[in-house]
Motif scaffolding. Sequence first.
Motif, PDB file in Angstrom:
ATOM      1  N   UNK A 183      36.015  32.023  47.182  1.00 18.94           N
ATOM      2  CA  UNK A 183      35.099  32.952  46.513  1.00 18.94           C
ATOM      3  C   UNK A 183      35.802  34.062  45.767  1.00 18.94           C
ATOM      4  N   UNK A 184      37.121  34.036  45.736  1.00 19.01           N
ATOM      5  CA  UNK A 184      37.868  35.136  45.119  1.00 19.01           C
ATOM      6  C   UNK A 184      38.268  34.765  43.693  1.00 19.01           C
ATOM      7  N   UNK A 185      37.833  35.596  42.739  1.00 18.19           N
ATOM      8  CA  UNK A 185      38.190  35.374  41.331  1.00 18.19           C
ATOM      9  C   UNK A 185      39.575  35.975  41.098  1.00 18.19           C
ATOM     10  N   UNK A 186      40.604  35.119  41.053  1.00 21.38           N
ATOM     11  CA  UNK A 186      41.984  35.599  40.917  1.00 21.38           C
ATOM     12  C   UNK A 186      42.304  35.990  39.484  1.00 21.38           C
ATOM     13  N   UNK A 187      41.736  35.245  38.529  1.00 22.73           N
ATOM     14  CA  UNK A 187      41.925  35.535  37.102  1.00 22.73           C
ATOM     15  C   UNK A 187      40.580  35.367  36.417  1.00 22.73           C
ATOM     16  N   UNK A 195      47.259  41.318  41.211  1.00 25.42           N
ATOM     17  CA  UNK A 195      46.557  41.631  39.950  1.00 25.42           C
ATOM     18  C   UNK A 195      46.169  40.373  39.184  1.00 25.42           C
ATOM     19  N   UNK A 196      46.839  39.250  39.483  1.00 27.96           N
ATOM     20  CA  UNK A 196      46.525  37.992  38.806  1.00 27.96           C
ATOM     21  C   UNK A 196      47.603  37.502  37.866  1.00 27.96           C
ATOM     22  N   UNK A 216      47.376  43.792  33.887  1.00 31.58           N
ATOM     23  CA  UNK A 216      46.252  43.176  34.591  1.00 31.58           C
ATOM     24  C   UNK A 216      45.931  43.979  35.851  1.00 31.58           C
ATOM     25  N   UNK A 217      44.663  44.006  36.206  1.00 29.77           N
ATOM     26  CA  UNK A 217      44.233  44.644  37.455  1.00 29.77           C
ATOM     27  C   UNK A 217      43.039  43.866  37.982  1.00 29.77           C
ATOM     28  N   UNK A 218      43.102  43.498  39.271  1.00 29.01           N
ATOM     29  CA  UNK A 218      42.009  42.754  39.923  1.00 29.01           C
ATOM     30  C   UNK A 218      41.590  41.518  39.137  1.00 29.01           C
TER      31      UNK A 218
END
Length: 260
Positions: free
Chosen positions: A21-25, A46-47, A220-222
């Motif tokens: 469920x984690x959107x890495x990019x 940060x991806x 990049x961040x989150x």
Amino acid sequence: MNTSTQAPLIDIRGVNKAFGGVQAVADANLNVYPGEVVALLGHNGAGKSTLMKMLAGAYPIDSGEVRVNGQAAHIANPADSQALGIETIYQTLALADNLDSVANLFLGREIKTRWGTLDDYAMEKAARGVFHRLNPNFKNIRVPVRSLSGGQRQVVAISRAVYFNARALIMDEPCAALGPEETRMVHELVRKLKAAGVGIFLISHDMPDVFGLSDRLTVMKNGKMVGTYNTTDVTEDEVLGMIILGKRPEGKPQADRAHG
């Protein structure tokens, strides 16, 4: 060198990657032109490494596209990435410690004789040529790479990319754990690659590396793009503000396309 009419060497458009469920990019856009260094910055998580691993074929892309020299590219595995002229130099260098530099240069892509045996003579000759081009002082190429210095190990890793005609290079923290002299050597190698028209994505936490080598930088961040700027247009404090706060510098134009 970089013109607005020229297609980027690598153009990453709207790329996404999720793990569970984690959107890495999320909706990543990034490009590099021939002979350009684009630094990729951001905290751990940060991806940036995930994005580069998709380009390297280590992770499949969920959605979005990658174009190489203006053509849509299908990258399902590392071999696809290498076939497109993209080579990756990971922070761990992925060298086989027990083998010498020549064997590491050709690892998995050995030169064979017509009888199907390893052509040690041809490999050593080719290796000496490429090592000498990058660092004329690198002579101890027949000792196990575990006994080499960090800078010499970088020469071996970069030589592998150069020998196999990399057009684009992903460099992950190339100067981590190197001393000042070896860092200077790696900077010189990067400048030689630039002069040869190689496009480089540089993942780095090191501000002297970023400001000393890159033409543009992307933060990049989150998993999201904060912004892309010409390196000469921003200060170190502004870059840190993007990394830590996700805050774009006020009144500074973005440079998503080289010189534009």
